[in-house]
Design an enzyme around this catalytic site. Sequence first.
Site, short mmCIF file in Angstrom:
data_model
loop_
_atom_site.label_atom_id
_atom_site.label_comp_id
_atom_site.label_asym_id
_atom_site.label_seq_id
_atom_site.Cartn_x
_atom_site.Cartn_y
_atom_site.Cartn_z
N HIS A 226 0.80 -1.21 0.00
CA HIS A 226 0.00 0.00 0.00
C HIS A 226 0.84 1.28 0.00
O HIS A 226 0.64 2.14 -0.85
CB HIS A 226 -1.07 0.06 1.08
CG HIS A 226 -1.92 1.25 0.84
ND1 HIS A 226 -2.83 1.31 -0.19
CD2 HIS A 226 -1.90 2.49 1.37
CE1 HIS A 226 -3.35 2.51 -0.25
NE2 HIS A 226 -2.81 3.25 0.68
N TYR A 230 1.90 5.36 -2.40
CA TYR A 230 2.25 6.73 -2.01
C TYR A 230 3.65 7.10 -2.46
O TYR A 230 3.96 8.26 -2.70
CB TYR A 230 2.05 6.94 -0.50
CG TYR A 230 0.58 6.96 -0.19
CD1 TYR A 230 -0.16 8.11 -0.43
CD2 TYR A 230 -0.08 5.83 0.23
CE1 TYR A 230 -1.52 8.13 -0.24
CE2 TYR A 230 -1.44 5.83 0.43
CZ TYR A 230 -2.16 6.99 0.19
OH TYR A 230 -3.51 6.99 0.36
N HIS A 377 -9.61 0.92 -11.71
CA HIS A 377 -9.25 1.95 -10.73
C HIS A 377 -7.79 2.38 -10.85
O HIS A 377 -7.49 3.56 -10.96
CB HIS A 377 -9.55 1.44 -9.31
CG HIS A 377 -8.69 2.01 -8.25
ND1 HIS A 377 -8.79 3.33 -7.85
CD2 HIS A 377 -7.68 1.48 -7.51
CE1 HIS A 377 -7.88 3.56 -6.91
NE2 HIS A 377 -7.20 2.47 -6.69
N PHE A 378 -6.87 1.42 -10.82
CA PHE A 378 -5.49 1.90 -10.69
C PHE A 378 -4.88 2.38 -12.01
O PHE A 378 -3.81 2.97 -11.98
CB PHE A 378 -4.59 0.91 -9.94
CG PHE A 378 -4.39 -0.44 -10.55
CD1 PHE A 378 -3.78 -0.59 -11.79
CD2 PHE A 378 -4.78 -1.58 -9.87
CE1 PHE A 378 -3.57 -1.83 -12.33
CE2 PHE A 378 -4.57 -2.84 -10.42
CZ PHE A 378 -3.97 -2.96 -11.65
N HIS A 379 -5.58 2.16 -13.13
CA HIS A 379 -5.10 2.86 -14.32
C HIS A 379 -5.45 4.34 -14.27
O HIS A 379 -4.87 5.14 -15.01
CB HIS A 379 -5.62 2.20 -15.59
CG HIS A 379 -4.88 0.94 -15.92
ND1 HIS A 379 -5.20 -0.26 -15.35
CD2 HIS A 379 -3.81 0.71 -16.72
CE1 HIS A 379 -4.36 -1.19 -15.79
NE2 HIS A 379 -3.50 -0.63 -16.62
N ARG A 440 -10.31 -9.90 -12.61
CA ARG A 440 -9.10 -9.33 -13.18
C ARG A 440 -8.11 -10.47 -13.46
O ARG A 440 -8.38 -11.62 -13.16
CB ARG A 440 -8.48 -8.30 -12.24
CG ARG A 440 -7.91 -8.91 -10.98
CD ARG A 440 -7.33 -7.90 -10.03
NE ARG A 440 -6.01 -7.42 -10.44
CZ ARG A 440 -5.11 -6.92 -9.60
NH1 ARG A 440 -5.39 -6.83 -8.31
NH2 ARG A 440 -3.94 -6.50 -10.02
N ARG A 441 -6.95 -10.13 -14.03
CA ARG A 441 -5.86 -11.08 -14.26
C ARG A 441 -6.35 -12.30 -15.03
O ARG A 441 -5.91 -13.43 -14.77
CB ARG A 441 -5.26 -11.55 -12.94
CG ARG A 441 -4.89 -10.43 -12.04
CD ARG A 441 -4.12 -10.87 -10.83
NE ARG A 441 -2.95 -10.03 -10.68
CZ ARG A 441 -2.13 -10.07 -9.67
NH1 ARG A 441 -2.31 -10.94 -8.71
NH2 ARG A 441 -1.10 -9.27 -9.61
C1 HEM Z 1 -0.85 1.90 -22.50
C2 HEM Z 1 -1.96 1.86 -21.88
C3 HEM Z 1 -2.37 0.72 -20.99
C4 HEM Z 1 -3.33 -0.22 -21.26
C5 HEM Z 1 -4.20 -0.32 -22.49
C6 HEM Z 1 -3.37 -1.10 -20.12
C7 HEM Z 1 -4.22 -2.20 -20.02
C8 HEM Z 1 -4.26 -3.08 -18.97
C9 HEM Z 1 -5.19 -4.16 -18.81
C10 HEM Z 1 -6.30 -4.53 -19.77
C11 HEM Z 1 -4.91 -4.78 -17.63
C12 HEM Z 1 -5.70 -5.90 -16.97
C13 HEM Z 1 -5.20 -7.22 -17.26
C14 HEM Z 1 -5.94 -8.25 -16.44
O1 HEM Z 1 -6.39 -7.98 -15.31
O2 HEM Z 1 -6.05 -9.38 -16.94
C15 HEM Z 1 -3.78 -4.11 -17.05
C16 HEM Z 1 -3.18 -4.47 -15.86
C17 HEM Z 1 -2.25 -3.68 -15.21
N1 HEM Z 1 -1.72 -2.48 -15.63
FE1 HEM Z 1 -2.08 -1.61 -17.42
N2 HEM Z 1 -2.46 -0.70 -19.19
C18 HEM Z 1 -1.83 0.42 -19.68
C19 HEM Z 1 -0.86 1.17 -19.05
C20 HEM Z 1 -0.44 0.95 -17.75
C21 HEM Z 1 0.44 1.82 -17.01
C22 HEM Z 1 1.04 3.11 -17.53
C23 HEM Z 1 0.61 1.26 -15.78
C24 HEM Z 1 1.41 1.72 -14.59
C25 HEM Z 1 2.27 2.62 -14.54
C26 HEM Z 1 -0.14 0.03 -15.76
C27 HEM Z 1 -0.17 -0.84 -14.70
C28 HEM Z 1 -0.86 -2.02 -14.67
C29 HEM Z 1 -0.81 -2.96 -13.59
C30 HEM Z 1 0.00 -2.84 -12.32
C31 HEM Z 1 -1.67 -4.01 -13.92
C32 HEM Z 1 -1.99 -5.25 -13.10
C33 HEM Z 1 -1.17 -6.40 -13.44
C34 HEM Z 1 -1.59 -7.60 -12.65
O3 HEM Z 1 -2.79 -7.78 -12.36
O4 HEM Z 1 -0.70 -8.37 -12.31
N3 HEM Z 1 -0.77 -0.12 -16.96
N4 HEM Z 1 -3.39 -3.08 -17.88
#
Ligand code: HEM
Lengths: 550, 165, 44
Positions: A226, A230, A377-379, A440-441
């Site tokens: 968490h 921050y 949320h976190f995006h 998710r995931r």
């Molecule tokens: C370029 C644009 C982006 C797109 C289209 C995108 C799309 C996605 C999608 C669809 C997921 C969900 C996958 C799932 O739950 O199966 C995901 C997970 C995630 N994204 Fe992105 N994302 C983008 C950029 C970013 C950026 C800039 C960050 C952080 C700086 C980020 C951090 C994450 C994280 C931490 C997860 C979770 C991974 C996990 O569950 O292990 N994403 N993203």
Amino acid sequence: MSTQAYEITPKDKNFIGWHLAVAIIALAIGSLFGPLQAFEHAGWDLYKYLNPLIKSYYQGLTLHGVLNALVWTTFFITGFLTFTVIYGFKRPLKYPTLNLIGFLLMVVGLVLAAIPILLNEATVLFTFYPPMKANWAFYVGLTLVVVGSWVEGWGFFYTYAAWRKENPGVRTPFIAFGSIITMLLWQIATIGIAVDMLTMLIPWSLGLLPGVDPQLSRTYFWFTGHPLVYFWLLPAYISWYAMLPKQVGGKMFSDSLARFAFWLFLILSVPLGFHHQYVDPGVPPAWKFIHAMLTFSVFFPSMLTAFTVVASLEYGARQNGGKGMFGWMRALPWSNPSVAAQLLAGLLFFFGGIGGLANASYNVNLVLHNTAFVPGHFHLTVGTGVTLTFIGISYWLIPYLTGKKLWQPKWAVAQAWLWFVGMIIFSNSMHILGLLGAPRRTPLNLAPYIPAEWNSRLFQVGIGGAILFVSGAIYLTVVAATFWSKQPATEKVEVPVAEALQDPALGPAWLDRWTPWVVATLALIVLAYGPMLFDLIKNIALTSPGFRVW
Amino acid sequence: MSAQEKMHVDRYERNWMVASAILLVLFATAVSIAAFGMGIQVPAPEQRVDPRTVASDPNSPWSNPGIREVVAGEKYDVYILAKTWQYLPAEISIPAGASVTFYVTSMDVQHGFKIQDTNVNFQVVPGQVSKLTVKFTKAGTYNFICTEYCGAAHAAMAGKIVVSP
Amino acid sequence: MAKKNSNDEFRPQGTVAILVIFVITLVVLWGSIYLILLGRGGTV
Ligand code: HEM
Ligand SMILES: [Cu+2]
């Protein structure tokens, strides 16, 4: 606060630049998989073309999470804070070699962790929950990245001490103050993950331990997990509080409240990690409830931040002739890409805050836990509030460091807007899918339980991803074209550091004292985590051998 | 210039701080009512098990997972074993109106367990038992799905509860 | 403009307006998720 220009040495510029280079390359590779994941949700499977380079959705997702959430952020932050420390204190680093060692440790760690991920030997996602077991190099590599960031932090602390000796009684300049707090928070926060790695995961991955205790490991992980957010957020807040106001022609609305908010973040951001474990079996509801209440309290400094930042912007806009209840917003310099990116980042961050409060609301988490709502949320928070802000910072920082003119600022403005629009479409549909029950995931196209009614939302996820892909491509083009441009800057880049409306030296002295705050921080951690951690450690059961399940 | 002891706070900002605090208290009250007044609670520690033997030890309910009738038509316990990449059992039949308590554990990696359209949603952690109760008032089919990444076929990990009228 | 007075003259009314909208949005969105929670029933 005196804001007269201070010139950073070319050597330091170079050092900071290397941080940004690694960060942006990580973002480039990591973000490539984001759209691929979004396309998968929409039913367009591109993974088959990546084989055998990338073997699965999950390997891509591991790269996406690790490179974006851990590497891009950590490298950008250490680089940016190196800048704010040097520029804020107007003195070079006390021990540049120490910082160099820290940086090199981070790079070595990154390479070490990247090898098994790329070889599909660490497809465990960026949370690496045991007893899923990755190659040892993954754990050792990530640990080295953290240790390297500690060492860079120590370099900042020494620099602060040296500045203090030269400037007794002077109020710590805000951007440096915020940087030191961020790094202090980071040192305390990462104790959890360090203990997890050193006492369980690394020995286990090397075959020295027969098993791990997954519940204890989750608890260690979220002790760090968490406050990690921050660590991402505070550097963006430094920019919003103290730099963005200057860029819009204004001043910091309240220096004292900004410092107060930073102290509250330090105190409150660690002792509430159970809000990531509301639905864990091994933690009693009473502890979860206590952490829920503490989580509500850390929302308070964020509300404070919202007010101070928006008021600083309004002040600047009115100085520029802005009028009306909302009309003043048009007087903000939207044509400046650095400003546009940060304003749009801040706007979406409001909605990230709403989703975060919902996630954090104790039993409301039953609706949301591990659904698509969470990445939705976190995006908005790390994926936009932080990332788009860092992108905005880079729009002045890269010209400052390289002495080159930013390539096509109009394209950079378009990039920010495309990110904004793409993210709205993407994250809105992800939130709704999560509320409907989508996990998710999960490559949702392969899931047998997806009703046809979700298809239009899944399609929107893909559309958002496509727009984001274009935005990301423009960003990389702007950065690369600026970096390799032969055009030196026509005018010198001014470093935006805002003055405060009220002289910071008039603020109360307790805002510049460290001991009471640090003691309070540690005490609250012991109270909120001590008993439960003691209990889990006392009953530790190393009964889970490792599994390679991908 | 000497520092003051009190912080200068703008009038508007002070009101905002008070309003924020009140808002947070209201949210905290709302979740407390749902938790303590309406029985919408998060999981509590139930028992610990040894994931290496939980599926084979004859004394373990998960060596023979499935439904246990407590009060016919009214109250049931369901023991579910999660493993890569399935639930045992994957299908359960329940009469409408029954209150069903789920006891879920894993014999390998972490999994999730979420019953769609209900508030049952928890992490399944090896070594621990996750427990929540749900009352199925409406007949129909309820999917339960794995919400934590658990390996190659995680997306296919699901089961269903058939609630008969 | 003198440094000291500027703070007294500036009234952040636009800020208050934006934040009021934010709070309304917050209450509505949070509230709708809360209602979903209530609709999905008890767990003990
Ligand atoms: C370029 C644009 C982006 C797109 C289209 C995108 C799309 C996605 C999608 C669809 C997921 C969900 C996958 C799932 O739950 O199966 C995901 C997970 C995630 N994204 Fe992105 N994302 C983008 C950029 C970013 C950026 C800039 C960050 C952080 C700086 C980020 C951090 C994450 C994280 C931490 C997860 C979770 C991974 C996990 O569950 O292990 N994403 N993203
Ligand atoms: Cu699973």
